[in-house]
Design a protein around this motif. Sequence first.
Motif, short mmCIF file in Angstrom:
data_model
loop_
_atom_site.label_atom_id
_atom_site.label_comp_id
_atom_site.label_asym_id
_atom_site.label_seq_id
_atom_site.Cartn_x
_atom_site.Cartn_y
_atom_site.Cartn_z
N GLY A 18 0.82 -1.22 0.00
CA GLY A 18 0.00 0.00 0.00
C GLY A 18 0.85 1.26 0.00
N ARG A 19 1.90 1.28 0.81
CA ARG A 19 2.80 2.44 0.84
C ARG A 19 3.55 2.58 -0.47
NH1 ARG A 19 3.69 0.12 5.62
NH2 ARG A 19 5.73 -0.71 5.02
N SER A 20 4.05 1.49 -1.02
CA SER A 20 4.82 1.53 -2.26
C SER A 20 3.97 2.02 -3.42
CB SER A 20 5.37 0.14 -2.59
OG SER A 20 6.28 -0.27 -1.61
N ALA A 21 2.72 1.61 -3.46
CA ALA A 21 1.83 1.98 -4.57
C ALA A 21 1.48 3.46 -4.56
CB ALA A 21 0.57 1.12 -4.53
N THR A 22 1.52 4.11 -3.41
CA THR A 22 1.13 5.52 -3.34
C THR A 22 2.30 6.48 -3.23
OG1 THR A 22 0.85 5.39 -0.93
CG2 THR A 22 -1.10 4.95 -2.29
N GLN A 23 3.45 6.00 -2.83
CA GLN A 23 4.61 6.87 -2.62
C GLN A 23 5.25 7.32 -3.93
OE1 GLN A 23 7.63 5.12 -0.14
NE2 GLN A 23 8.64 7.07 0.23
#
Length: 76
Positions: A18-23
């Motif tokens: 989730g963090r990787s997809a939005t960062q």
Amino acid sequence: MDDGNTYQGTEEIEGWLGRSATQFTYTIQLTGAEQTDATHYIATHHLEGDFPGGTVDLRYRFTLRDDLIERLVIEP
């Protein structure tokens, strides 16, 4: 993206994804795949985006057990 940490279990992995997809914004292209034995595989991907360095080729080495990914290592 690889942040240098190890994540175990569904909850930790979902949080990392989730963090990787939005960062960052990036594209990913499968450039190779091979089965090294009955349970081990390597998929190679080329990524381009707005992350540090801008491009990277990553190997996703994974092990299957009962048709599920038991272990995944992502590395250049």
